[in-house]
Design a protein around this motif. Sequence first.
Motif, PDB file in Angstrom:
ATOM      1  N   LYS A  12       1.078  -0.902   0.064  1.00  0.00           N
ATOM      2  CA  LYS A  12       0.106   0.020  -0.276  1.00  0.00           C
ATOM      3  C   LYS A  12       0.857   1.516   0.035  1.00  0.00           C
ATOM      4  O   LYS A  12       1.999   1.168   0.435  1.00  0.00           O
ATOM      5  CB  LYS A  12      -0.665  -0.176   1.188  1.00  0.00           C
ATOM      6  CG  LYS A  12      -1.873  -0.639   1.281  1.00  0.00           C
ATOM      7  CD  LYS A  12      -3.117   0.340   2.480  1.00  0.00           C
ATOM      8  CE  LYS A  12      -4.650  -0.780   2.033  1.00  0.00           C
ATOM      9  NZ  LYS A  12      -5.606  -0.540   2.610  1.00  0.00           N
ATOM     10  N   GLU A  42     -12.417  -3.524  -1.602  1.00  0.00           N
ATOM     11  CA  GLU A  42     -12.786  -3.127  -0.904  1.00  0.00           C
ATOM     12  C   GLU A  42     -14.378  -4.110  -1.093  1.00  0.00           C
ATOM     13  O   GLU A  42     -14.882  -3.594  -2.345  1.00  0.00           O
ATOM     14  CB  GLU A  42     -13.114  -1.237  -0.663  1.00  0.00           C
ATOM     15  CG  GLU A  42     -12.499  -1.001   0.377  1.00  0.00           C
ATOM     16  CD  GLU A  42     -11.345  -0.340  -1.211  1.00  0.00           C
ATOM     17  OE1 GLU A  42     -11.382  -0.753  -2.453  1.00  0.00           O
ATOM     18  OE2 GLU A  42     -10.548   0.586  -0.351  1.00  0.00           O
ATOM     19  N   ASN A  44     -17.505  -3.156  -0.766  1.00  0.00           N
ATOM     20  CA  ASN A  44     -19.021  -2.731  -0.912  1.00  0.00           C
ATOM     21  C   ASN A  44     -18.353  -1.205  -2.244  1.00  0.00           C
ATOM     22  O   ASN A  44     -19.559  -0.612  -2.191  1.00  0.00           O
ATOM     23  CB  ASN A  44     -19.340  -2.247   0.103  1.00  0.00           C
ATOM     24  CG  ASN A  44     -20.074  -2.828   1.045  1.00  0.00           C
ATOM     25  OD1 ASN A  44     -20.524  -4.537   0.539  1.00  0.00           O
ATOM     26  ND2 ASN A  44     -19.801  -3.081   2.452  1.00  0.00           N
ATOM     27  N   PHE A  45     -17.513  -1.144  -2.882  1.00  0.00           N
ATOM     28  CA  PHE A  45     -17.209  -0.702  -3.631  1.00  0.00           C
ATOM     29  C   PHE A  45     -17.833  -0.216  -4.630  1.00  0.00           C
ATOM     30  O   PHE A  45     -18.574  -1.640  -5.737  1.00  0.00           O
ATOM     31  CB  PHE A  45     -15.918  -0.796  -3.573  1.00  0.00           C
ATOM     32  CG  PHE A  45     -15.541   0.385  -5.132  1.00  0.00           C
ATOM     33  CD1 PHE A  45     -15.405   1.971  -4.890  1.00  0.00           C
ATOM     34  CD2 PHE A  45     -15.645   0.316  -6.707  1.00  0.00           C
ATOM     35  CE1 PHE A  45     -14.488   3.080  -6.030  1.00  0.00           C
ATOM     36  CE2 PHE A  45     -15.257   1.041  -7.260  1.00  0.00           C
ATOM     37  CZ  PHE A  45     -15.131   2.322  -6.808  1.00  0.00           C
TER      38      PHE A  45
END
Length: 178
Positions: A12, A42, A44-45
């Motif tokens: 990251k 992610e 729920n993106f």
Amino acid sequence: MRPVVIAVVGGKKSGKTTAIEILIKKLAERGHKIAAIKHIPEPNFTIDQEGKDTWKYAQAGATQIIGVSAHEIVTIEKTDFKKELLTEILRKCRKNDVVFLEGFKDLIARNKSIFKIVVLNSERQAAEGLKVFEPILAFTGPYHLQTSGKRPSYVDILKSPDKLADLVEKLIPRRAAT
């Protein structure tokens, strides 16, 4: 002609997006068609916004929604990524010379048909990269790695972007004259 697929991998905030952005710019300037695929982990993106017409179509049951504006065409495909094979996603990019992947680390680690550029923040990441990724085209990133003859070379993308673009360009098959 199939595009060359190159995964840009690293931790990251290591500079993966910056490396891809620079390579896209350099290769596009040289006349190549480029695709970029970003894995967004992610759960729920969504690019679709609740209440918009495209969202309403999906809620009604459409699995593919295409939005067209004056300067863009966007395709939203409602799918389960675990069922959607990377080969199917790459097939959508077949008209390009190069496809850059950001992410998909576990999916592409040992896939020998996908070259990797490993973006480094530390020497530990270099050692880990050599164990996990194959084949490695080059190392780049904020950690300047001293390389020997056996290791893939280190190219500072910020200082020598053309050198890394040259390595990528050598992988692109030449088009037949028409």
